[in-house]
Design a protein around this motif. Structure first.
Motif, PDB file in Angstrom:
ATOM      1  N   LYS A   1       0.850  -0.607  -0.094  1.00 57.57           N
ATOM      2  CA  LYS A   1      -0.046   0.092  -0.107  1.00 57.57           C
ATOM      3  C   LYS A   1       0.578   1.374  -0.111  1.00 57.57           C
ATOM      4  O   LYS A   1       1.122   1.832   0.914  1.00 57.57           O
ATOM      5  N   PHE A   2       0.865   2.160  -1.413  1.00 55.79           N
ATOM      6  CA  PHE A   2       1.407   3.457  -1.293  1.00 55.79           C
ATOM      7  C   PHE A   2       0.861   3.597  -2.192  1.00 55.79           C
ATOM      8  O   PHE A   2       1.249   3.337  -3.235  1.00 55.79           O
ATOM      9  N   ARG A   3       1.100   5.065  -1.814  1.00 55.87           N
ATOM     10  CA  ARG A   3      -0.347   5.712  -3.635  1.00 55.87           C
ATOM     11  C   ARG A   3       0.886   5.974  -5.057  1.00 55.87           C
ATOM     12  O   ARG A   3       0.830   5.869  -5.961  1.00 55.87           O
ATOM     13  N   ALA A   4       2.504   6.266  -4.008  1.00 58.68           N
ATOM     14  CA  ALA A   4       2.988   6.729  -5.390  1.00 58.68           C
ATOM     15  C   ALA A   4       3.803   5.772  -6.317  1.00 58.68           C
ATOM     16  O   ALA A   4       4.699   5.244  -7.168  1.00 58.68           O
ATOM     17  N   LYS A   5       3.776   4.209  -5.732  1.00 59.28           N
ATOM     18  CA  LYS A   5       3.971   3.222  -6.675  1.00 59.28           C
ATOM     19  C   LYS A   5       4.362   2.972  -7.485  1.00 59.28           C
ATOM     20  O   LYS A   5       5.261   2.669  -8.155  1.00 59.28           O
ATOM     21  N   SER A   6       2.596   2.957  -8.138  1.00 58.53           N
ATOM     22  CA  SER A   6       3.023   2.664 -10.408  1.00 58.53           C
ATOM     23  C   SER A   6       3.358   3.329 -10.534  1.00 58.53           C
ATOM     24  O   SER A   6       3.729   3.781 -11.755  1.00 58.53           O
ATOM     25  N   LEU A   7       3.403   5.375 -10.593  1.00 51.56           N
ATOM     26  CA  LEU A   7       3.899   6.053 -10.391  1.00 51.56           C
ATOM     27  C   LEU A   7       5.683   5.954 -10.372  1.00 51.56           C
ATOM     28  O   LEU A   7       6.425   5.645 -11.707  1.00 51.56           O
ATOM     29  N   LEU A   8       5.997   5.436  -9.149  1.00 49.57           N
ATOM     30  CA  LEU A   8       7.598   4.693  -8.761  1.00 49.57           C
ATOM     31  C   LEU A   8       8.147   3.731  -9.995  1.00 49.57           C
ATOM     32  O   LEU A   8       8.973   3.727 -10.453  1.00 49.57           O
ATOM     33  N   SER A   9       7.080   2.668 -10.343  1.00 51.24           N
ATOM     34  CA  SER A   9       7.959   1.286 -11.149  1.00 51.24           C
ATOM     35  C   SER A   9       7.668   1.815 -12.234  1.00 51.24           C
ATOM     36  O   SER A   9       8.377   1.601 -13.602  1.00 51.24           O
ATOM     37  N   MET A  10       7.185   3.220 -13.016  1.00 47.09           N
ATOM     38  CA  MET A  10       7.387   3.672 -14.297  1.00 47.09           C
ATOM     39  C   MET A  10       8.158   4.452 -14.138  1.00 47.09           C
ATOM     40  O   MET A  10       9.313   4.155 -15.121  1.00 47.09           O
ATOM     41  N   MET A  11       8.649   5.108 -13.426  1.00 44.11           N
ATOM     42  CA  MET A  11       9.645   6.062 -13.291  1.00 44.11           C
ATOM     43  C   MET A  11      11.110   5.053 -13.300  1.00 44.11           C
ATOM     44  O   MET A  11      11.940   5.322 -14.338  1.00 44.11           O
ATOM     45  N   ILE A  12      11.444   4.560 -12.397  1.00 42.50           N
ATOM     46  CA  ILE A  12      12.150   3.219 -12.487  1.00 42.50           C
ATOM     47  C   ILE A  12      12.404   2.263 -13.913  1.00 42.50           C
ATOM     48  O   ILE A  12      13.472   2.109 -14.479  1.00 42.50           O
ATOM     49  N   THR A  13      11.578   2.691 -14.561  1.00 42.66           N
ATOM     50  CA  THR A  13      12.051   1.795 -15.737  1.00 42.66           C
ATOM     51  C   THR A  13      11.907   2.440 -17.163  1.00 42.66           C
ATOM     52  O   THR A  13      12.513   1.802 -18.451  1.00 42.66           O
ATOM     53  N   ALA A  14      11.971   4.104 -17.296  1.00 41.69           N
ATOM     54  CA  ALA A  14      12.073   5.046 -18.268  1.00 41.69           C
ATOM     55  C   ALA A  14      13.052   4.810 -18.659  1.00 41.69           C
ATOM     56  O   ALA A  14      13.419   4.974 -19.713  1.00 41.69           O
ATOM     57  N   PRO A  15      14.194   5.077 -18.165  1.00 44.02           N
ATOM     58  CA  PRO A  15      15.686   4.767 -18.487  1.00 44.02           C
ATOM     59  C   PRO A  15      15.977   3.514 -19.888  1.00 44.02           C
ATOM     60  O   PRO A  15      16.480   3.458 -20.545  1.00 44.02           O
ATOM     61  N   LEU A  16      15.087   2.477 -19.959  1.00 43.75           N
ATOM     62  CA  LEU A  16      15.295   1.461 -20.619  1.00 43.75           C
ATOM     63  C   LEU A  16      14.674   2.331 -22.272  1.00 43.75           C
ATOM     64  O   LEU A  16      15.473   1.195 -23.204  1.00 43.75           O
ATOM     65  N   VAL A  17      13.684   2.613 -22.101  1.00 38.81           N
ATOM     66  CA  VAL A  17      13.179   3.421 -23.025  1.00 38.81           C
ATOM     67  C   VAL A  17      13.975   4.726 -23.564  1.00 38.81           C
ATOM     68  O   VAL A  17      13.346   5.057 -24.838  1.00 38.81           O
TER      69      VAL A  17
END
Ligand SMILES: Nc1ncnc2c1ncn2[C@@H]1O[C@H](COP(=O)(O)OP(=O)(O)OP(=O)(O)O)[C@@H](O)[C@H]1O
Ligand SMILES: [Mg+2]
Lengths: 267, 379
Positions: free
Chosen positions: A91-107
């Motif tokens: 449970k934490f709010r920014a989870k999906s945001l963080l998940s996207m941010m951590i994978t951003a450098p891949l693309v």
């Protein structure tokens, strides 16, 4: 049926030829006696000898290895922490945001990563006076940044697969959470950590673009040196160097593959 | 089936002065809006083997996980040996659990798996070694000590998981489906071993199972669960012979159920008229009903008599035709179609090896049962 399978075979052969012909010709020409890259002058290992006498190349190889080692280690550490946060904390709010941010450098295009990191370093130097100058340290930070993204992806997939009840069993048998992490979690995800480390290490060794952006005058990585040499005309010792790198990378891939296979059976 | 009882005759639950070892008080667990365990209260006494019996998804594992500390109850209280367990982390609880999924450590050998809990307790090396060896031979895994879990069969893994939970000799041991993957012989042996361990160490067991036969042989008492609630608690004998509801009667063993209405409420008996049966059922005592009230009578197949000739004095009897015969070796099970159309299951021990006069398909027969053989259950 017969015709179709022959067609497939030919296509596959052409595909592989397209991929590997340049590499094979490079390896062959690294043993070329002649100074002309395109003319065969007999077998020789003299370019290899020359290579090992070139202080610039040796220095760059050493710098690259150091950077790759440190940045891969950092990347795996950061990637592990990020994966745990993403997979284990529900449970934490920014989870999906963080998940996207951590994978951003891949693309993200490398040029943009390099440029933005450069701007960050310059701004930080202005604001807090650190990092004082650009060089090995800034390349390490930059490589750790995108290496962590790849590491996180690898580690996350392993964590998702991991059976949580074995951690519970360890707790039930009297192990405190930290103990559980070192006794159970870490050994179980270790193969993923090794793969992630090797991946980050290779990516760092490989990188030319980001390193060129954030490097300073004192620090040239191997890809940077090769690139600058090639710009002055292709010399056969570059072929020799490339052959060595290909050898090392192939070895790394084979070891990783064997390792992954073994640990998969162990699961 | 009720004869298979293996445990001792002490009945602490019948003693009003006995203090329960494990008290579960009004425990409820909700996952979001879904109620997995609803208002369960249980007292379990020292040295008991208490079986939680229930169908898949009825909340057995969830209840155990709350006892072990892996789930926090939404409301209610758990007290072990006088100590409220709220807020105590799993590693500090005086309980051990065998997981339904076994949860063996994949990177450790069988031996290391079993030794892990003892190591955490900081026992000396040689003692760990002796106890691990003891356990290995108990579960017959000596020759697999050096294997990793992925090199074992399902049943072997289960035995390792059992050994790992047993080796710490905890005050309260919880087993989630401990014997499901074992073959019949090994299962019976392990059941005996569990009872031996319980007797020699005084460990209190809570065992989850959905195998009613196992619950019968193993347990001192059984709690029957359905949809998150415990609907009846009692000794195997009580559960089998005195089910309080249709569900329990149906779930434990097989049963013939006859619905009807009370037509006569005498001083020491009740008569229920059942259209299903095509006759009246005489129930001697223990219940009282108002005339016209709907009731159901449950009769176990082995308590039903079957005969080609009239059953004489018997008050509860009807006639029918044999529809089907299943030969089970030790007994035969007959499906009898009553004149009312209802099918009744009758089981009979095969007392002789060859019976020339044996009942055959399509035989006209009488079936009946003694006055006190039927149980009235809430309909
Ligand atoms: N973490 C969870 N989140 C949501 N629902 C859950 C969770 N854990 C269990 N449940 C639900 O609670 C109910 C009871 O689950 P539980 O595992 O206790 O069943 P069980 O009686 O052990 O069944 P089985 O005999 O199949 O093991 C199930 O309907 C299940 O889907
Ligand atoms: Mg379960």
């Amino acid at each position: 049926m017969q015709g179709k399978s022959r067609f497939l075979k030919i296509t596959a052969f052409l595909g592989f030829a397209f991929l590997y012909a340049p590499i094979i010709s490079l390896v062959i020409f690294s043993f070329n006696e002649s100074k002309l890259v395109t003319v065969w002058g007999g077998f020789s290992t003299k370019w290899y000898a020359e290579l090992f006498r070139d202080p610039q190349i040796l220095e760059a190889a050493w710098v690259s290895a150091k950077i790759a080692f440190v940045s891969a280690t950092l990347a795996v550490t950061v990637g592990t922490v990020a994966s745990f946060v993403l997979i284990r904390f529900s449970k934490f709010r920014a989870k999906s945001l963080l998940s996207m941010m951590i994978t951003a450098p891949l693309v993200m295009p490398e040029v943009i990563i390099g440029l933005s990191l450069l701007l960050l370093f310059v701004a930080m130097e202005g604001l807090i006076g650190w990092p004082g100058s650009r060089g090995v340290l800034t390349i390490i930070i930059a490589h750790a940044t995108f290496g962590a993204a790849y590491a996180a992806v690898v580690i996350q997939s392993r964590l998702v697969d991991m059976d949580l009840s074995i951690e519970e069993a360890a707790q039930d048998l009297g192990a405190k959470p930290v103990r559980v992490f070192f006794d159970v979690t870490l050994p179980v995800i270790a193969p993923a950590l090794v793969s992630a480390w090797l991946l980050a290490f290779t990516l760092s060794l490989d990188d030319l673009v980001v390193a060129s952006f954030v490097s300073g005058p004192g620090a040239s990585t191997l890809p940077m040196v090769i690139f600058s040499k090639v710009r002055l005309g292709v010399s056969p010792d570059v072929n020799a160097l490339a052959t060595i790198i290909i050898g090392l990378v192939s070895l790394g891939i084979i070891v990783t593959a064997l390792h992954m296979n073994r640990s998969k059976r162990n699961l | 089936m009720s004869e298979g009882q293996l445990t001792t005759d002490a009945k602490p639950w019948a003693d009003p002065n006995a203090t329960p070892f494990l008290q579960i008080k009004n425990i409820t667990k909700k996952f979001g809006a879904f109620v997995a365990v609803e208002n369960v209260s249980l007292d379990i006494y020292k040295g008991e083997i208490f079986c939680l019996l229930g169908g898949s998804g009825c909340g057995k594992s969830t209840l155990l996980r709350m006892l072990a500390g892996f789930e926090t109850p939404t409301s209610g209280q758990i007290i072990v040996d006088g100590q409220d367990q709220a807020g105590i982390p799993p590693y500090a609880r005086p309980t051990n659990m065998m997981f339904q999924s076994y949860a063996l450590f994949p990177h450790m050998t069988v031996e290391k798996n079993i030794a892990y809990g003892l190591k955490r307790d900081g026992l000396p090396k040689n003692e760990i070694a002796t106890r691990v060896t003891e356990m290995l031979s108990l579960v017959q895994m000596d020759q697999f000590a050096a294997r990793k879990p992925h090199q074992l069969s399902g049943g072997q893994r289960q035995r390792v998981a059992l050994a790992r939970a047993l080796v710490k000799k905890p005050k309260l041991l919880m087993l989630d489906e401990p014997l499901g993957a074992l073959d019949k012989k090994l299962r019976e042996e392990t059941q005996f071993e569990l009872i031996k361990i319980q007797e020699s160490l005084g460990v209190t067991f809570v065992v989850v199972t959905h195998d009613q036969e196992e619950a019968m042989t193993l347990s001192s008492r059984i709690g029957v669960m359905t949809a998150g609630e415990i609907i009846q608690t009692g000794t195997p004998h009580e559960i089998y012979e005195y089910p309080q509801s249709r569900f329990v009667a149906d779930f434990i063993g097989s049963v013939n159920m006859f619905e009807g209405r009370v037509i006569e409420d005498g001083k020491d008996h009740v008569v229920i008229s059942s259209k299903e049966l095509g006759g009246d059922i005489y129930v001697p005592h223990g219940i009282s009903g108002v005339e016209g009230q709907k009731m159901a009578v449950a009769v176990r197949p082995e308590k039903v008599r079957i005969s080609r000739t009239d059953l004489g004095e018997m008050r509860n009897k009807v006639s029918g035709t044999i529809d089907e015969i299943a030969y089970m070796g030790n007994s035969s099970v007959f499906q009898v179609r009553l004149d009312s159309g209802k099918r009744v299951r009758v089981s009979q021990s095969n007392l002789t090896r060859d019976d020339d006069d044996a009942l055959r398909w399509d035989d006209k027969v009488w079936v009946g049962w003694a006055d006190d053989a039927g149980v009235v259950v809430a309909s």
